[in-house]
Design a protein around this motif. Structure first.
Motif, short mmCIF file in Angstrom:
data_model
loop_
_atom_site.label_atom_id
_atom_site.label_comp_id
_atom_site.label_asym_id
_atom_site.label_seq_id
_atom_site.Cartn_x
_atom_site.Cartn_y
_atom_site.Cartn_z
N ALA A 430 -60.73 53.37 27.22
CA ALA A 430 -60.10 54.27 28.20
C ALA A 430 -60.99 54.42 29.42
CB ALA A 430 -59.83 55.63 27.56
N GLY A 434 -59.85 53.51 33.11
CA GLY A 434 -59.96 54.54 34.16
C GLY A 434 -60.74 54.01 35.35
N MET A 439 -60.99 55.55 39.05
CA MET A 439 -61.70 56.81 38.80
C MET A 439 -63.16 56.62 39.16
SD MET A 439 -60.03 58.11 35.18
CE MET A 439 -60.47 59.84 35.27
N THR A 440 -63.75 57.64 39.76
CA THR A 440 -65.19 57.55 40.07
C THR A 440 -65.99 57.80 38.80
OG1 THR A 440 -65.33 59.90 40.56
CG2 THR A 440 -64.78 58.45 42.39
N GLN A 443 -65.74 61.33 37.77
CA GLN A 443 -64.45 61.66 37.16
C GLN A 443 -64.38 61.13 35.73
OE1 GLN A 443 -62.07 59.83 40.20
NE2 GLN A 443 -61.48 61.80 41.12
N ARG A 447 -63.95 64.04 33.05
CA ARG A 447 -62.56 64.14 32.61
C ARG A 447 -62.28 63.33 31.35
NH1 ARG A 447 -59.25 64.05 38.21
NH2 ARG A 447 -57.47 64.49 36.88
N ILE A 448 -63.09 62.33 31.07
CA ILE A 448 -62.84 61.53 29.86
C ILE A 448 -64.01 61.65 28.87
CG2 ILE A 448 -62.36 59.25 28.93
CD1 ILE A 448 -61.07 58.46 31.48
N PRO A 451 -65.24 65.52 27.65
CA PRO A 451 -64.28 66.16 26.73
C PRO A 451 -64.20 65.46 25.38
CG PRO A 451 -63.32 65.91 28.91
CD PRO A 451 -64.63 65.18 28.94
N LEU A 452 -64.23 64.11 25.41
CA LEU A 452 -64.13 63.38 24.13
C LEU A 452 -65.41 63.51 23.32
CD1 LEU A 452 -62.20 60.14 25.13
CD2 LEU A 452 -61.37 62.08 23.81
N PRO A 526 -60.83 68.14 22.11
CA PRO A 526 -59.67 67.95 22.97
C PRO A 526 -58.41 67.76 22.15
CG PRO A 526 -61.08 66.00 23.00
CD PRO A 526 -61.82 67.06 22.25
N GLY B 87 -55.96 51.07 26.88
CA GLY B 87 -56.97 51.95 27.47
C GLY B 87 -56.39 53.27 27.92
N LEU B 88 -55.38 53.77 27.20
CA LEU B 88 -54.86 55.10 27.55
C LEU B 88 -55.91 56.15 27.24
CD1 LEU B 88 -51.18 54.89 26.28
CD2 LEU B 88 -52.08 54.48 28.58
N HIS B 91 -56.95 61.91 25.04
CA HIS B 91 -56.67 63.35 24.99
C HIS B 91 -55.75 63.80 26.12
CE1 HIS B 91 -60.07 62.77 27.63
NE2 HIS B 91 -60.04 64.02 28.04
N LEU B 104 -55.13 60.74 41.52
CA LEU B 104 -56.39 60.33 42.14
C LEU B 104 -56.23 60.17 43.64
CD1 LEU B 104 -57.70 57.60 39.62
CD2 LEU B 104 -58.61 59.91 39.96
#
Lengths: 534, 242
Positions: A430, A434, A439-440, A443, A447-448, A451-452, A526, B87-88, B91, B104
């Motif tokens: 993921a 992302g 995604m930077t 981020q 955000r990923i 939390p995970l 999460p 790659g979803l 959460h 974004l």
């Protein structure tokens, strides 16, 4: 052993100059820090000091049971302790590493001179009694073997087992010197804490123990004390040892303590020791009674030195029955200890999270460093707790600061390791997708990955917290307080109920903290992955 | 003008040559199928288009601009991307996943874009919007990944073996859905696969890669005529009748 001992002490004293002296010097009204070693008579004398000071209107900060001679010397040289009861013979042999030549007066003059020159420490004139080491045996054993003296003991020692306090085994004026002087060679030598020594002797686990000549337990267990016929043990006159700044800045307080010199006789001390060790009288009360007997009574015993509150020894009722009662009677003190314990844990844990969490994130981006950083934290983890705590004293003095620092170091590894692996293992596919969608790195992190990784990181925090609740009980040895206070005091007073009154709440606290953080782990996990990751 | 132009692309990883001077063009509206075995360099080439990989030599032009001069983050946000394992973000709900790129980009109605693109890949938003990825089948997950890639309406879509992990039936359904989607959205695509049959089915043009170079390049329909050498071998392996 002598040389090594002395060398180690001077090394520490030289490496770590007293850092806190200047800070304390700025405040003349600060409480006078009165400390003691961790055995009954030391507690008693420190409490006596505290009570006469308080009676004269001085505020007192009590640090009972602070530790061994080495720890107390570091603390008083560093200015963290103002006064504690010491014995001239200990000063001579254990600190200076010298052997006695002459009697009480010569030894007193010698330590006075050397302590003054080397560290600016001042010995007040002795209190008036001597408490030397004594080799003790079960009376019937001594009688049947016909032993009265240490020379007599040497002849049959190869058939006997000795049980000695760790302090005695390690000291120049202790077992090594004794064995050399008399040619004593025991079949077996065991290291036994004060709390279990007498019991071990009574139950024939060992045949000879080291005791103090003023010990209340000698009469309690009806022991035979062997005569030191070759005069090995130097004179052990008890006296107040004063720190440099204390003596210079508080002359009126020094005068008050000086009033005790020559006033406390051996009978008075032995009676007080018996009251504490045999009757279970609280130390504060025993000290007040002692002062009353010698005509310096104040009628207002301070309550704090007796770490467990009122004494616990009842009429021989089983521990499990007396413990709840004892804990209830001391609920106020116990509550304060629990609070202090929690504060120690929370402060160290909070600091560890603030450091290890960002560090874990950084390590994930600098994986080359990760191996060595985790190894360093791992090595910290393997240092025995009590050693790490003791090592903190020269750096940070005594009390809360060194304890929090040591607990902080212990907390680093679990949090660091779990943050690092948690972030690496957080859905790498993921993270890749992302990144590919724009995604930077920031981020992706907040955000990923975080939390995970949160449940894994929380598990690390939880591990650290539970370790800390346990380790914090040892913090009492360096004056940080908490639930270790009744444990340390109970160990030195041979009082199982007092020990348990600290140990049981500490275990309970560990369970509560574990349970609470497990709950937090569930909350923080999460949604959408919670079940999958369990 | 070619929407994507690759000129003399070279890339090595240590002593391994991944790309050995590759030049290719993809015209607007086309779908280029990059076919080859593992290690042939096809994925490296794909990743050089949105700067997930930077080339050692040569250059990539997207919409006429060299990607080296572009900010990688905004370049990636303008190009859709689908990978083999989807790659979803585990959460996040399907809708949150599908709305990622519009969000974004700071678009006002990000979830509206997300819902429409879920609709476009045949996943009714009313049913799927609030589901988490682990509650979906493999085929549904890949569709969400495609929905996520097209939600912001990019003109270019990069796909790295998007259906490689699916079973045969699901796979052919997903291929049909992709073909229909590409027609309706008119998006230009680069599609990496090791399966020539799949490439012939979904792509308009095909480049067969071997050892970091392009062994064969042709419109999908003409491939049968060039069926010689390595291409013939691949054709034979794939068992496709042209």
């Amino acid at each position: 052993m002598t040389a090594v001992h002395r060398w180690r002490f001077f090394l520490l004293a030289a490496l770590f100059p007293p850092a806190s002296v200047s800070v304390q010097a700025q405040d003349p009204q600060r409480p006078i820090v009165v400390a003691s070693k961790a055995f009954a008579e030391s507690y008693l004398l420190a409490e006596v000091f505290a009570q006469v000071l308080e009676a004269d209107g001085h505020a007192v900060d009590r640090r009972p049971g602070l530790g061994t001679t080495e720890i107390l010397m570091q603390a008083i040289v560093g200015g963290d302790v103002d006064v504690y009861p010491e014995y001239t013979g200990t000063g001579l042999a254990a600190v200076l590493g010298e052997t006695a030549t002459g009697g009480s007066i010569q030894v007193f003059n010698r330590v006075s001179e050397e302590f003054e020159t080397r560290w600016g420490l001042h010995w007040l004139p002795p209190l008036g009694f001597e408490n030397t080491y004594a080799m003790a045996m079960r009376r019937e054993a001594a009688d049947s073997l016909g032993i009265r003296t240490l020379s007599g003991l040497a002849a049959i020692a190869p058939g006997l087992a000795g049980g000695f306090s760790p302090d005695f085994i390690g000291r120049a004026d202790g077992l090594d010197g004794l064995a050399a002087t008399y040619g004593i060679d025991f079949r077996e030598t065991r290291s036994l804490l004060q709390a279990v020594k007498y019991q071990a002797l009574e139950e024939h686990e060992v045949d000879v123990i080291d005791a103090y000549s003023t010990d209340g337990a000698i009469s309690r267990y009806d022991l035979a004390v062997l005569a030191d016929d070759l005069g090995f043990f130097p004179p052990y006159d008890a006296a107040a040892l004063l720190g440099r700044t204390f003596r210079e800045e508080r002359p009126e307080a020094v005068l008050v303590l000086n009033r005790l010199s020559g006033r406390i006789g051996v009978d008075a001390v032995r009676r007080a020791n018996e009251r504490i060790e045999v009757d279970g009288m609280p130390i504060a009360e025993a000290a007040a009674a002692l002062l009353a007997e010698i005509g310096l009574g104040t009628g207002s015993p301070g309550p704090e030195l007796d770490a467990g509150g009122t004494g616990s020894r009842g009429e021989g009722a089983p521990v499990l029955l007396t413990l709840p009662r004892y804990m209830w009677d001391n609920r106020g003190e116990l509550g304060r200890q629990v609070t202090r314990h929690l504060l120690l844990v929370l402060a160290s844990l909070g600091a560890a999270i603030l450091v290890a969490l960002p560090a874990g994130v950084v390590l994930e981006r600098r994986r080359v460093l990760a191996g060595s950083a985790l190894r360093v934290a791992g090595v910290l983890q393997t240092i025995p707790s009590i050693a790490l705590l003791a090592f903190m004293i020269p750096v940070l003095g005594i009390g809360v600061a060194p304890a929090v620092a040591a607990l902080f170091l212990y907390s680093l590894l679990p949090i660091l390791r779990n943050t690092y692996t948690g972030i690496i293992e957080a859905a790498p596919e993921a993270v890749g997708a992302g990144r590919a969608l724009g995604m930077t790195e920031w981020q992706l992190l907040h955000r990923i990955r975080l939390p995970l990784a949160a449940p894994v990181i929380m598990a690390g925090v939880r591990t650290a917290a539970v370790i800390n609740v346990g380790t914090a009980t040892l913090a009492a040895f360096i004056g940080a307080g908490g639930l270790g206070d009744p444990i340390v005091a109970g160990l030195s007073l041979t009082d199982p109920v007092m020990i348990l009154s600290g140990a049981v709440p500490a275990a309970g606290l560990a369970l509560v903290v574990d349970w609470g953080l497990a709950g937090a782990e569930t909350v923080i996990a999460p949604r959408g992955v919670a079940e999958g990751r369990r | 003008m070619a929407l994507i132009r690759i000129e003399g692309a070279e890339k090595r990883y240590g002593s391994t040559v991944a790309l050995d001077g590759v030049s290719l063009r993809v015209e607007a509206g086309d779908c280029l199928g990059l076919v080859g075995e593992s290690g042939s360099g096809k994925t490296t080439l794909l990743r050089s288009i949105n700067r997930l990989t930077d080339l050692d030599a040569g250059r990539v032009l997207v919409r006429g601009e060299s990607v080296d001069t572009l900010d990688p983050v905004s370049l990636r946000r303008s190009i859709g991307y689908v990978q083999q394992d989807g790659g979803l973000i585990p959460h996040w709900t399907c809708l949150a996943n599908a709305s990622l790129v519009p969000r974004l980009l700071g678009r006002g109605d990000a979830t509206g874009h997300g819902r429409r693109s879920l609709e476009a890949v045949g996943l009714g938003p009313d049913t799927f919007a609030d589901r988490y990825p682990r509650e979906l089948s493999g085929g549904q997950r890949q569709r969400v990944a495609i929905a996520r890639a097209i939600a912001a309406g990019p003109d270019i879509l990069l796909m790295d073996e998007p259906f490689g992990a699916l079973d045969a039936i699901t796979r052919s359904e997903a291929q049909e859905a992709f073909i229909a989607l590409r027609k309706s959205e008119g998006v230009t695509a680069v599609f990496v696969t090791h399966d020539l049959g799949e490439a012939v089915l979904v792509a308009t043009h095909i480049a067969v890669m071997r050892a970091g170079g392009v062994a064969l390049e042709a419109p999908a329909r003409e491939l049968a005529d060039s069926a010689t050498g390595y291409a013939a071998e691949l054709l034979e392996k794939s068992g496709v009748a042209l």
